[in-house]
Design a protein around this motif. Structure first.
Motif, PDB file in Angstrom:
ATOM      1  N   LEU A   1      -6.703   7.407  -4.271  1.00 49.41           N
ATOM      2  CA  LEU A   1      -6.201   8.536  -3.473  1.00 49.41           C
ATOM      3  C   LEU A   1      -6.117   9.815  -4.290  1.00 49.41           C
ATOM      4  O   LEU A   1      -6.225  10.916  -3.758  1.00 49.41           O
ATOM      5  CB  LEU A   1      -4.779   8.222  -2.998  1.00 49.41           C
ATOM      6  CG  LEU A   1      -4.560   7.645  -1.635  1.00 49.41           C
ATOM      7  CD1 LEU A   1      -3.057   7.580  -1.364  1.00 49.41           C
ATOM      8  CD2 LEU A   1      -5.256   8.442  -0.557  1.00 49.41           C
TER       9      LEU A   1
ATOM     10  N   ASP B   1      -7.067  -5.134   2.819  1.00 48.13           N
ATOM     11  CA  ASP B   1      -7.280  -3.821   2.214  1.00 48.13           C
ATOM     12  C   ASP B   1      -8.225  -3.945   1.030  1.00 48.13           C
ATOM     13  O   ASP B   1      -9.052  -3.073   0.800  1.00 48.13           O
ATOM     14  CB  ASP B   1      -5.952  -3.203   1.762  1.00 48.13           C
ATOM     15  CG  ASP B   1      -6.078  -1.705   1.525  1.00 48.13           C
ATOM     16  OD1 ASP B   1      -5.646  -1.226   0.469  1.00 48.13           O
ATOM     17  OD2 ASP B   1      -6.639  -1.016   2.393  1.00 48.13           O
TER      18      ASP B   1
ATOM     19  N   GLU C   1     -11.034   2.315   9.709  1.00 49.22           N
ATOM     20  CA  GLU C   1     -10.388   3.466   9.078  1.00 49.22           C
ATOM     21  C   GLU C   1      -9.958   3.186   7.636  1.00 49.22           C
ATOM     22  O   GLU C   1      -9.957   4.089   6.809  1.00 49.22           O
ATOM     23  CB  GLU C   1      -9.178   3.915   9.911  1.00 49.22           C
ATOM     24  CG  GLU C   1      -9.559   4.692  11.177  1.00 49.22           C
ATOM     25  CD  GLU C   1     -10.119   3.821  12.295  1.00 49.22           C
ATOM     26  OE1 GLU C   1     -10.105   2.572  12.169  1.00 49.22           O
ATOM     27  OE2 GLU C   1     -10.566   4.386  13.316  1.00 49.22           O
ATOM     28  N   GLN C   2      -9.605   1.944   7.329  1.00 51.84           N
ATOM     29  CA  GLN C   2      -9.227   1.629   5.944  1.00 51.84           C
ATOM     30  C   GLN C   2     -10.412   1.783   5.007  1.00 51.84           C
ATOM     31  O   GLN C   2     -10.239   2.038   3.818  1.00 51.84           O
ATOM     32  CB  GLN C   2      -8.729   0.185   5.835  1.00 51.84           C
ATOM     33  CG  GLN C   2      -7.296  -0.007   6.252  1.00 51.84           C
ATOM     34  CD  GLN C   2      -6.979  -1.478   6.288  1.00 51.84           C
ATOM     35  OE1 GLN C   2      -6.937  -2.112   7.331  1.00 51.84           O
ATOM     36  NE2 GLN C   2      -6.765  -2.038   5.107  1.00 51.84           N
TER      37      GLN C   2
ATOM     38  N   GLY D   1      -2.331  12.514  -1.157  1.00 51.95           N
ATOM     39  CA  GLY D   1      -3.623  11.841  -1.097  1.00 51.95           C
ATOM     40  C   GLY D   1      -4.021  11.500   0.328  1.00 51.95           C
ATOM     41  O   GLY D   1      -5.166  11.702   0.728  1.00 51.95           O
TER      42      GLY D   1
ATOM     43  N   GLU E   1      -2.362   3.584   5.960  1.00 54.81           N
ATOM     44  CA  GLU E   1      -2.915   4.068   4.694  1.00 54.81           C
ATOM     45  C   GLU E   1      -1.787   4.355   3.703  1.00 54.81           C
ATOM     46  O   GLU E   1      -1.875   4.006   2.527  1.00 54.81           O
ATOM     47  CB  GLU E   1      -3.705   5.353   4.975  1.00 54.81           C
ATOM     48  CG  GLU E   1      -4.880   5.570   4.052  1.00 54.81           C
ATOM     49  CD  GLU E   1      -5.589   6.872   4.309  1.00 54.81           C
ATOM     50  OE1 GLU E   1      -5.810   7.218   5.501  1.00 54.81           O
ATOM     51  OE2 GLU E   1      -5.929   7.547   3.325  1.00 54.81           O
TER      52      GLU E   1
ATOM     53  N   SER F   1     -11.157   5.854   4.877  1.00 59.00           N
ATOM     54  CA  SER F   1     -10.160   6.640   4.141  1.00 59.00           C
ATOM     55  C   SER F   1     -10.351   6.493   2.636  1.00 59.00           C
ATOM     56  O   SER F   1      -9.929   7.359   1.870  1.00 59.00           O
ATOM     57  CB  SER F   1      -8.756   6.232   4.550  1.00 59.00           C
ATOM     58  OG  SER F   1      -8.519   4.874   4.254  1.00 59.00           O
TER      59      SER F   1
ATOM     60  N   ARG G   1      -5.898   1.376  -4.309  1.00 54.59           N
ATOM     61  CA  ARG G   1      -5.947   2.476  -3.347  1.00 54.59           C
ATOM     62  C   ARG G   1      -5.151   3.689  -3.832  1.00 54.59           C
ATOM     63  O   ARG G   1      -5.557   4.831  -3.616  1.00 54.59           O
ATOM     64  CB  ARG G   1      -5.427   2.006  -1.981  1.00 54.59           C
ATOM     65  CG  ARG G   1      -5.541   3.063  -0.888  1.00 54.59           C
ATOM     66  CD  ARG G   1      -5.133   2.511   0.456  1.00 54.59           C
ATOM     67  NE  ARG G   1      -6.167   1.694   1.060  1.00 54.59           N
ATOM     68  CZ  ARG G   1      -7.180   2.173   1.793  1.00 54.59           C
ATOM     69  NH1 ARG G   1      -7.297   3.461   1.999  1.00 54.59           N
ATOM     70  NH2 ARG G   1      -8.073   1.342   2.313  1.00 54.59           N
TER      71      ARG G   1
ATOM     72  N   ALA H   1      -0.029  -0.492  -3.454  1.00 54.00           N
ATOM     73  CA  ALA H   1      -0.863  -0.429  -4.652  1.00 54.00           C
ATOM     74  C   ALA H   1      -0.122   0.268  -5.788  1.00 54.00           C
ATOM     75  O   ALA H   1      -0.244  -0.112  -6.952  1.00 54.00           O
ATOM     76  CB  ALA H   1      -2.162   0.318  -4.345  1.00 54.00           C
TER      77      ALA H   1
ATOM     78  N   PHE I   1      -0.388   0.951   2.470  1.00 53.74           N
ATOM     79  CA  PHE I   1      -1.255   0.281   1.508  1.00 53.74           C
ATOM     80  C   PHE I   1      -1.217   0.985   0.157  1.00 53.74           C
ATOM     81  O   PHE I   1      -1.233   0.350  -0.910  1.00 53.74           O
ATOM     82  CB  PHE I   1      -2.700   0.224   2.024  1.00 53.74           C
ATOM     83  CG  PHE I   1      -2.939  -0.835   3.061  1.00 53.74           C
ATOM     84  CD1 PHE I   1      -3.536  -0.537   4.260  1.00 53.74           C
ATOM     85  CD2 PHE I   1      -2.577  -2.156   2.827  1.00 53.74           C
ATOM     86  CE1 PHE I   1      -3.762  -1.515   5.228  1.00 53.74           C
ATOM     87  CE2 PHE I   1      -2.792  -3.149   3.778  1.00 53.74           C
ATOM     88  CZ  PHE I   1      -3.385  -2.826   4.982  1.00 53.74           C
TER      89      PHE I   1
END
Lengths: 76, 558
Positions: B24, B180, B46-47, A16, A43, B50, B20, A50, A46
């Motif tokens: 994704l 986030d 960027e968070q 992803g 990323e 993305s 998130r 999650a 995080f």
């Protein structure tokens, strides 16, 4: 969480974040994988939080240098 | 966009707290329209970026992003873009007094606005301090007066998330104070609302199923008293009522016996959605795609302006196959989830009702009576006199900039030049001494139609160019096109004298009504290619009509 579950999560997270399947069976480090910069690193972290429902300490996050380091963190 | 595939995304995209990892995994494998997004920032973005792709992909968009360096001075280096995002952490200016910060920041935004026509989105201040409130109030006012500008409401996101909106511990790693969770919400606002609102026409109607969508149960099995108004379905129905008040049509599209449905709405006074909220009823055993087509024809809008809300995946699949590009919402058993989907669905969530929006449904109902009067009248003039039509024209109504631009974007059938003027372009007509914009409103003894036509003119070299002419489909067929367009041009010529009026005409998939009107008005054959028609003015056929019109004509004073 079983090893299979955590491996699937890792595969899904890396796919992803980088937009394509990434082979995480081979040793993969931040130094060797140029796309794994600091922003992608956050990323990944995080997304792992999650996926696992866990929260990682900033020191843990900063110390991660490889996929193996992530595996060790998930198992700890 | 593949509507059926995107149905599976609903739960992830519309849930109360975004995840998130789930986001994704969503990748759009259908064609998406490209948007060039330019980001000016002084902290980490960027968070947000993305997480943006799945939200944009759901609405059929994909962003190519150019991100500037961290720049507290907001120098705004030039880069071609369709949309700009200004992403500023206001806490980085502690030395500035609030008034100075506001003045400087708005000055920078005005400078950016002046550089191009790109949609301009500005994140406001998420802090709950007095200073932040003052900055945000100034930003609200700026966005209201600035064409093609919108706010990314970080203050609202922070209010919802509370302490969870910020993550100071990780600021060194993320380069932003925002958590986030806040970044994901910002991505949702950008991807489902702010960017689609800037690039896609808003949706106009909801086609709503009944059984297990509007209530729990099946009418034909449970009966009028047996279907259940659960708390979640009550929330959904209230949401539909709210959307109707914001100007969307509601059409009931259901496979049921019409008599049963009439009995249901007559008996169930606990339903927040009442018959008076419904503009069209397609209750039969025919296919739902046919129901939507029939509703679209009755409401005088395209079938692609509908969203179908249905609990039956078979029906949704069938409509997707028969109406490519159809927008679909899967109605879950929990009505509250369906209401949440409508809160975020692209093209629905950003609507703010204008006066004309609120009048739309009533005006449509009056059209049926107008058609009956027209059939009975001996000639158009006596028909118009029987209606007591009042036409009101407004020259350069700056307060109606949004409505003027909306007409250019939304009107497909009576749209002569297909110029699709956005708010920035409309603003030029409102302020340039050699340009004019005219907004035409109409009412009669049956209903108030609100704003129904817009004309944009530019004088150049002794010729008045009519750069765009749009008439709402609701106003078509009332034999008023010649009068209102003629009077609008006459009014513009009184201020911008010219001997020739040039009307360009484009060829589009649906603008035959506009081209047919021009051909009749100018008594020429337009052919099947784009071009223009030059008319000497005044037109003799209009002169007598405007001397003794069968309607009342008024110019609104500025």
């Amino acid at each position: 969480m079983t090893t299979d579950q955590s491996e699937q999560i890792l595969k899904d997270v890396f796919a992803g974040v980088f937009g394509r399947p990434i082979d995480i069976s081979a040793p993969l480090t931040r130094e060797a994988f140029g796309e794994w910069d600091s922003l992608k690193h956050m990323e990944i972290m995080f997304a792992l939080e999650a996926a696992t429902g866990r929260e990682f300490h900033e020191d843990q996050i900063a110390e991660i240098r490889s996929v193996d380091d992530i595996r060790a963190m998930l198992e700890s | 966009m593949s509507s059926i595939e995107s149905l599976g995304w609903q739960h992830t995209l519309f849930k109360k707290r975004l995840n998130r990892f789930e986001l994704l995994k969503l990748r759009a494998d259908w064609p998406c329209a490209a948007i060039r997004l330019r980001v000016h920032r002084n902290h980490g973005v960027e968070q947000v970026l993305s997480a943006l792709p799945p939200f944009l992909g759901f609405g059929g968009f994909a962003a190519g992003v150019w991100t500037g360096d961290y720049d507290d001075s907001l120098s705004f280096p030039a880069a071609p873009a369709d949309a700009s995002l200004v992403w500023v952490d206001f806490s980085r200016y502690p030395a500035l007094e609030t008034a100075d910060l506001v003045a400087w920041f708005l000055g920078r935004l005005d400078a950016l606005r002046a550089t191009d026509d790109a949609a301009l989105i500005v994140a406001n201040d998420p802090d709950g301090t007095q200073r932040a409130k003052a900055v945000n109030a100034a930003l609200d006012a700026w966005a209201n007066r600035t064409p093609r500008a919108a706010l990314l409401d970080l203050a609202g996101i922070a209010s919802d998330l509370g302490e969870g909106a910020f993550d100071a511990r990780r600021q060194k790693l993320t380069a932003t104070r925002l958590s986030d969770a806040a970044c994901l919400e910002a991505a949702r606002a950008l991807g489902l609302r702010l960017l689609p609102d800037a690039f896609a026409p808003p949706l106009k109607a909801l086609a709503v199923d009944l059984d297990n969508t509007l209530y729990s149960g099946v009418l034909g099995e449970d009966g009028v008293a047996g279907v259940r108004m659960t708390p979640g379905h009550e929330i959904l129905q209230k949401k539909l009522v709210e959307l109707q008040a914001r100007g969307l049509f509601i059409a009931i599209v259901s496979k049921n016996e019409p008599a049963d449905v009439r009995a249901l709405f007559a008996a169930r006074r606990d339903f927040p959605l009442r018959p008076e909220h419904v503009s069209d009823w397609r209750v039969s055993w025919n296919g739902k795609a046919d129901g939507i087509r029939e509703a679209a024809a009755a409401l005088r809008i395209g079938a692609d302006a509908f969203v179908l809300i249905d609990d039956n995946l078979g029906e949704l699949t069938s409509v997707a196959a028969e109406l490519p590009g159809a927008r679909l919402v899967y109605a879950s058993a929990a009505g509250e989830e369906t209401a949440a989907a409508l809160d975020h669905f692209p093209g629905l969530s950003g609507r703010n009702a204008s006066r004309t929006d609120a009048l739309r449904a009533l005006d449509l109902g009056a059209n049926r009576e107008r058609e009956a009067l027209a059939a009975a009248a001996s000639d158009p003039a006596s028909y118009l006199k029987s209606l007591g039509v009042e036409i009101v024209l407004a020259m350069n109504p700056a307060e109606e900039r949004g409505r003027l631009a909306e007409m250019c974007v939304k009107t497909n059938q009576f749209n002569l030049a297909l110029a699709r003027l956005n708010e920035v372009a409309v603003d030029r007509y409102l302020h340039d001494p050699d340009r004019r914009a005219v907004l035409v409103s109409m009412k009669d003894r049956l209903a108030d139609s609100g704003a129904i036509a817009a004309l944009f003119a530019r004088r150049e070299g002794g010729v008045l160019h009519i750069d765009e002419l749009c008439v709402s489909c609701r106003a078509m067929g009332r034999h008023l096109e010649d009068i209102m367009i003629g009077e609008a041009i006459r009014g513009v010529l009184a201020e911008l004298r010219a001997a020739t009026v040039r009307l360009p005409h484009a060829v589009g998939p649906r603008n035959r009504p506009a081209r047919s009107w021009l051909a009749a008005f100018a008594a020429v054959d337009l052919g099947d290619q784009p071009g223009h028609v030059d008319l000497a003015w005044p037109q003799p056929r209009l002169a007598s009509m405007l001397v003794d019109p069968p309607v009342s004509i008024t110019w609104k004073k500025p």
